[in-house]
Scaffold this motif. Structure first.
Motif, PDB file in Angstrom:
ATOM      1  N   LEU A 119       0.813  -1.164   0.046  1.00 51.55           N
ATOM      2  CA  LEU A 119       0.369  -0.051   0.032  1.00 51.55           C
ATOM      3  C   LEU A 119       0.962   1.140   0.170  1.00 51.55           C
ATOM      4  CD1 LEU A 119      -3.184   0.497   2.217  1.00 51.55           C
ATOM      5  CD2 LEU A 119      -1.354   2.332   1.845  1.00 51.55           C
ATOM      6  N   PHE A 146       1.294   3.391  -3.177  1.00 51.80           N
ATOM      7  CA  PHE A 146       0.723   4.881  -3.356  1.00 51.80           C
ATOM      8  C   PHE A 146       1.988   5.925  -3.468  1.00 51.80           C
ATOM      9  CE2 PHE A 146       0.037   8.903  -0.921  1.00 51.80           C
ATOM     10  CZ  PHE A 146      -1.423   9.127  -1.285  1.00 51.80           C
ATOM     11  N   LEU A 154      -3.017   4.206  -8.171  1.00 53.73           N
ATOM     12  CA  LEU A 154      -3.365   4.873  -6.812  1.00 53.73           C
ATOM     13  C   LEU A 154      -4.719   4.725  -5.998  1.00 53.73           C
ATOM     14  CD1 LEU A 154      -1.701   7.288  -5.114  1.00 53.73           C
ATOM     15  CD2 LEU A 154      -3.101   8.812  -6.366  1.00 53.73           C
ATOM     16  N   THR A 155      -5.531   4.533  -7.068  1.00 55.12           N
ATOM     17  CA  THR A 155      -6.755   3.998  -6.510  1.00 55.12           C
ATOM     18  C   THR A 155      -7.161   2.786  -5.662  1.00 55.12           C
ATOM     19  OG1 THR A 155      -8.063   5.270  -8.223  1.00 55.12           O
ATOM     20  CG2 THR A 155      -9.569   3.899  -7.242  1.00 55.12           C
ATOM     21  N   CYS A 177      -5.317   2.720  -2.477  1.00 54.50           N
ATOM     22  CA  CYS A 177      -6.189   3.602  -1.528  1.00 54.50           C
ATOM     23  C   CYS A 177      -7.240   2.667  -0.689  1.00 54.50           C
ATOM     24  CB  CYS A 177      -6.703   4.651  -2.030  1.00 54.50           C
ATOM     25  SG  CYS A 177      -5.568   6.272  -2.278  1.00 54.50           S
ATOM     26  N   TRP A 229      -6.611  -1.577   1.796  1.00 54.27           N
ATOM     27  CA  TRP A 229      -6.763  -2.050   3.123  1.00 54.27           C
ATOM     28  C   TRP A 229      -7.864  -2.608   3.535  1.00 54.27           C
ATOM     29  CZ3 TRP A 229     -10.940  -0.177   6.120  1.00 54.27           C
ATOM     30  CH2 TRP A 229     -11.573   0.832   5.472  1.00 54.27           C
ATOM     31  N   TYR A 281     -15.071  -0.600  -2.372  1.00 55.09           N
ATOM     32  CA  TYR A 281     -14.076  -1.516  -2.487  1.00 55.09           C
ATOM     33  C   TYR A 281     -14.102  -2.378  -3.745  1.00 55.09           C
ATOM     34  CZ  TYR A 281     -11.128  -5.594  -2.503  1.00 55.09           C
ATOM     35  OH  TYR A 281     -10.379  -6.830  -2.939  1.00 55.09           O
TER      36      TYR A 281
END
Length: 373
Positions: A46, A50, A83-84, A87, A90, A113
């Motif tokens: 992550l 990111f 990037l999406t 995010c 998690w 999600y």
């Protein structure tokens, strides 16, 4: 006799509550050590994904020259997709571990999600195909690339995101959410799945959807990318054979060297795309069909399904973390700009604060100097 499932005190243990007043211990298909390792991998990916995607976005947006390159516009859009994914990753970690039995965050995080995960997968696949096609054209007929303008690429990017949203995000988000799972009969598909998953009453619709969209948006693009890589390789070798017999003057030789560097860059980028796609999305698609058709109701079968689903997601996140590295490996200019941005940021962090001298103190020093004179 009906049963409900409530979480226990540990992430790896729970209680199966039976309506006749008795209770029985219930083992989950993972242990605390496995959960810890999953958290280490996915949280690391992550952060890496990111930061890598954000850095590439900043580099392209801060450099007018990079923005003027057609390929970089596609890379920019791909970075937004990665990037999406970073995010929302998690949520997958939580739903498959601590939130396996009871998903505590609002239902929005669950269906968003699922929608975002499928959206970015479809969008990434379409971008990879378009990028590979343009790379092939740049080697096969370089003059054709002059007819492709930035505005054309931006329109194409918008269309791909729109198609991904309509075909992926909307239907999957509508079919997914948080529900109480009855795990008394593990032969039922969703009895082995996390609390945040597809609704039991819409499982057949979800199966029909992936049976149509996966071959269209994932399998076909994968085959197309592989064929384009082979075609790019063949054209490159043919062109180099044609250059060998000729003894050219210095300006022409320099032009040939430039063309060869462009061909090598094209081959490198397309080959890295193939690696990223195969590593990230083949296990994902195989798992989806496996989970929909798995009828093994034993504890070992449940454990194997959970492990398969977790490992394939780790592979997907790993491939998405590699994408920014691939973009920089294939472009010297991108590497230089990325290092420049990083150096500027490091200098900013280590810059000493400027100490301001009060005006009254400054005036006092000046007055003393004038008195001495």
């Amino acid at each position: 006799m009906t049963t409900t499932f409530s979480p226990g005190t540990s992430v790896t243990s729970a209680i199966l509550n039976i309506t006749n007043g008795t209770a029985a211990p219930f083992r989950l298909p993972f242990d605390d050590v496995t959960v810890t390792w999953c958290a280490v991998f996915l949280l690391s990916f992550l952060v890496i994904g990111f930061c890598g995607s954000l850095l590439t976005i900043i580099v392209i947006l801060s450099c007018t020259k990079l923005q003027s390159v057609v390929f970089n516009q596609i890379i920019l859009s791909l970075c937004f997709a990665d990037l999406t994914s970073a995010c929302v990753s998690w949520v997958n970690l939580y739903r498959r571990t601590w939130g396996f039995n009871q998903f505590l965050p609002p239902d929005f995080f669950c269906w968003f999600y699922w929608g975002a995960d499928i959206l970015t997968s479809y969008v990434t696949a379409m971008h990879f195909v378009v990028f590979s096609v343009l790379r092939f054209v740049s080697v096969w007929r370089p003059a054709y690339m002059e007819n492709i303008k930035i505005v054309h690429v931006k329109i194409g990017i918008f269309v791909m995101w729109f198609i991904g949203f309509i075909s992926g995000f909307v239907p999957v988000a509508l079919l997914s959410g948080v529900s109480v799972i009855d795990r008394s009969d593990l032969s039922i598909p969703n009895a082995r799945w996390p609390s945040c998953t597809q609704y039991l009453e819409t499982i057949s619709s979800y199966g029909d959807m992936i049976a149509i969209t996966f071959p269209l948006f994932l399998y076909a693009p994968c085959m197309a990318i592989m064929m384009l890589f082979v075609a790019t390789l063949v054209v490159t070798k043919r062109k180099r054979r044609e250059r060998l017999p000729s003894i050219s003057a210095a300006p022409v030789a320099s032009l040939h060297q430039k063309e060869e560097r462009e061909e090598e860059r094209a081959l490198l980028q397309v080959s890295l795309i193939v690696v990223s796609f195969v590593v990230g999305y083949f296990p994902f698609t195989i798992f989806e069909f496996y989970a929909m058709n798995n009828t093994d109701s034993s504890y070992e079968g449940w454990k194997a399904e959970w492990l398969f689903g977790t490992v394939q997601y780790i592979f997907m996140r790993f491939s998405e973390c590699l994408n920014p590295i691939f973009y920089n490996c294939a472009s010297a200019e991108m590497r230089e700009k990325s290092l420049e941005v990083l150096r500027c940021q490091v200098c900013r962090w280590h810059r000493q604060p400027i100490v301001e001298i009060p005006v009254s103190t400054t005036n006092s020093v000046i007055s003393q100097s004038e008195a001495q004179l």
